[in-house]
Design a protein around this motif. Structure first.
Motif, PDB file in Angstrom:
ATOM      1  N   THR A 140       2.424   5.446  -8.711  1.00  0.00           N
ATOM      2  CA  THR A 140       3.046   4.898  -9.732  1.00  0.00           C
ATOM      3  C   THR A 140       3.786   5.827 -10.564  1.00  0.00           C
ATOM      4  O   THR A 140       4.733   5.658 -11.568  1.00  0.00           O
ATOM      5  N   GLY A 151       0.916  -1.201  -0.048  1.00  0.00           N
ATOM      6  CA  GLY A 151      -0.071   0.011   0.100  1.00  0.00           C
ATOM      7  C   GLY A 151       0.791   1.174  -0.035  1.00  0.00           C
ATOM      8  O   GLY A 151       1.977   1.228   0.114  1.00  0.00           O
ATOM      9  N   THR A 152       0.063   2.117  -0.289  1.00  0.00           N
ATOM     10  CA  THR A 152       1.009   3.730  -0.611  1.00  0.00           C
ATOM     11  C   THR A 152      -0.093   4.704   0.520  1.00  0.00           C
ATOM     12  O   THR A 152      -1.289   4.753   0.324  1.00  0.00           O
ATOM     13  N   THR A 202      -7.827   8.909  -2.332  1.00  0.00           N
ATOM     14  CA  THR A 202      -7.079   7.442  -2.462  1.00  0.00           C
ATOM     15  C   THR A 202      -6.775   7.301  -3.979  1.00  0.00           C
ATOM     16  O   THR A 202      -5.752   6.789  -4.197  1.00  0.00           O
ATOM     17  N   ARG A 203      -7.571   7.661  -4.900  1.00  0.00           N
ATOM     18  CA  ARG A 203      -7.279   7.669  -6.352  1.00  0.00           C
ATOM     19  C   ARG A 203      -5.930   8.411  -6.612  1.00  0.00           C
ATOM     20  O   ARG A 203      -5.245   7.912  -7.183  1.00  0.00           O
ATOM     21  N   THR A 241      -3.834   9.284  -4.359  1.00  0.00           N
ATOM     22  CA  THR A 241      -2.560   8.589  -3.858  1.00  0.00           C
ATOM     23  C   THR A 241      -1.934   7.411  -4.738  1.00  0.00           C
ATOM     24  O   THR A 241      -0.783   7.010  -4.694  1.00  0.00           O
ATOM     25  N   ALA A 242      -2.958   6.546  -5.184  1.00  0.00           N
ATOM     26  CA  ALA A 242      -2.613   5.420  -6.044  1.00  0.00           C
ATOM     27  C   ALA A 242      -1.743   6.019  -7.081  1.00  0.00           C
ATOM     28  O   ALA A 242      -0.938   5.193  -7.786  1.00  0.00           O
ATOM     29  N   GLU A 243      -2.147   7.166  -7.758  1.00  0.00           N
ATOM     30  CA  GLU A 243      -1.332   7.777  -8.899  1.00  0.00           C
ATOM     31  C   GLU A 243       0.028   7.972  -8.511  1.00  0.00           C
ATOM     32  O   GLU A 243       1.047   7.933  -9.188  1.00  0.00           O
TER      33      GLU A 243
END
Length: 298
Positions: free
Chosen positions: A101, A19-20, A93-94, A96-98
């Motif tokens: 990467t 996770g991040t 959350t989206r 942070t997911a970016e």
């Protein structure tokens, strides 16, 4: 029984998921996020304590968690581009997911946030500077007179100047810092060079690429940048300095080297890769009397 087995399997799988966490390390960034109703924290110190406790709990469960810096301005831009509601936890959350990467992240391995944040900030500044400098070189285009790609020519010239600068120090360790004023900010890059047993210089390819790119920006835009190199033979240090003028590096006097190496603005926010400006930490460095290898382009 089957229920218990499924629960156990899910717990095992949960440990396999990395996770991040997007961290608001800066009090100003934290304050900017408080305008969102769904962001429920109201004290930055408490927020940092809770993040660190969460990281420790994940580590105790055997879960790998990485930390990235969360920038409220970039977040707002991201939400606009993707038509997301910025006042929604799902949007954060989206984003942070970016970050996981595209941006620099650092794995949590038990260190405190006080230990982790400076390294993460430094890595974020370094990567953002390189991306910003690369974008600038790509945007310059070709010379109107001769058709030469100015960015490529500047990069080739910067590579030559770097090798010449490194060659002035002899078989010793060197630390170089390049600073280039650009569009109201200062781009900064650093490079550490060690020596092989045969005396030949050894350097990290990624660091060298980033350093050369920043120096190339100075050449391409005719900036008044500079270069400082500190050498050490284990017993004493020497500092050499150069001023960038066009495609040449001119030696600095001892007083100019002192001013360049011992004074400089504090480290700030990284430049936005898309062009939103910010300042950097900076001193200057270089090698003098180097004849130009490419035509000057304006």
């Amino acid at each position: 029984m089957g229920h218990t087995q499924h629960d156990t399997m899910r717990r095992v799988l949960r440990r396999e998921v990395a996770g991040t966490i997007g961290l608001l390390a800066d009090a100003e960034d934290f304050a900017a996020m408080r305008r969102y109703r769904t962001f429920t924290f109201d004290d930055h110190v408490t927020y940092l304590q809770q993040v660190e406790a969460l990281l420790r709990s994940f580590a105790a469960q055997g879960r790998l968690t990485c930390v990235a810096l969360f920038d409220p301005e970039e977040y707002a831009e991201f939400c606009t581009e993707h038509d997301l509601d910025p006042d929604a936890s799902a949007s954060r959350t989206r984003f942070t997911a970016e970050l996981a990467t595209t941006g620099p992240t650092m794995p949590y391995d038990g260190q405190t946030l006080a230990e982790m944040v400076p390294e993460l900030v430094d890595e974020t500044v370094r990567q953002s500077t390189w991306e910003y400098a690369t974008m600038l070189l790509a945007r310059i285009g070709a010379c109107a007179d001769c058709g030469v790609d100015i960015g490529r020519a500047a990069f080739a010239r910067a590579s030559d100047l770097l090798m010449r600068a490194i060659g002035t120090g002899g078989p010793v360790a060197r630390h170089l810092v390049c600073s280039v004023p650009c569009d109201g900010q200062t781009l900064l890059a650093a490079l550490h060079v060690t020596c092989a047993d045969d005396g030949s210089p050894q350097l990290d390819e990624t660091e060298a690429l980033e350093f050369t790119t920043v120096l190339a920006v100075g050449i391409a835009i005719q900036s008044s940048g500079g270069l400082v190199m500190r050498t050490s033979d284990g017993t004493r240090d020497r500092v050499h300095g150069w001023r960038l003028e066009g495609e040449r590096l001119h030696p600095l006097t001892a007083a100019e080297v002192f001013d360049a190496y011992c004074t400089g603005p504090p480290a700030p926010r990284p430049p936005h890769p898309r062009g939103r400006g910010a300042t950097h930490r900076a001193p200057p460095p270089g090698r003098g009397g180097v004849a130009p290898a490419t035509r000057r382009h304006t």
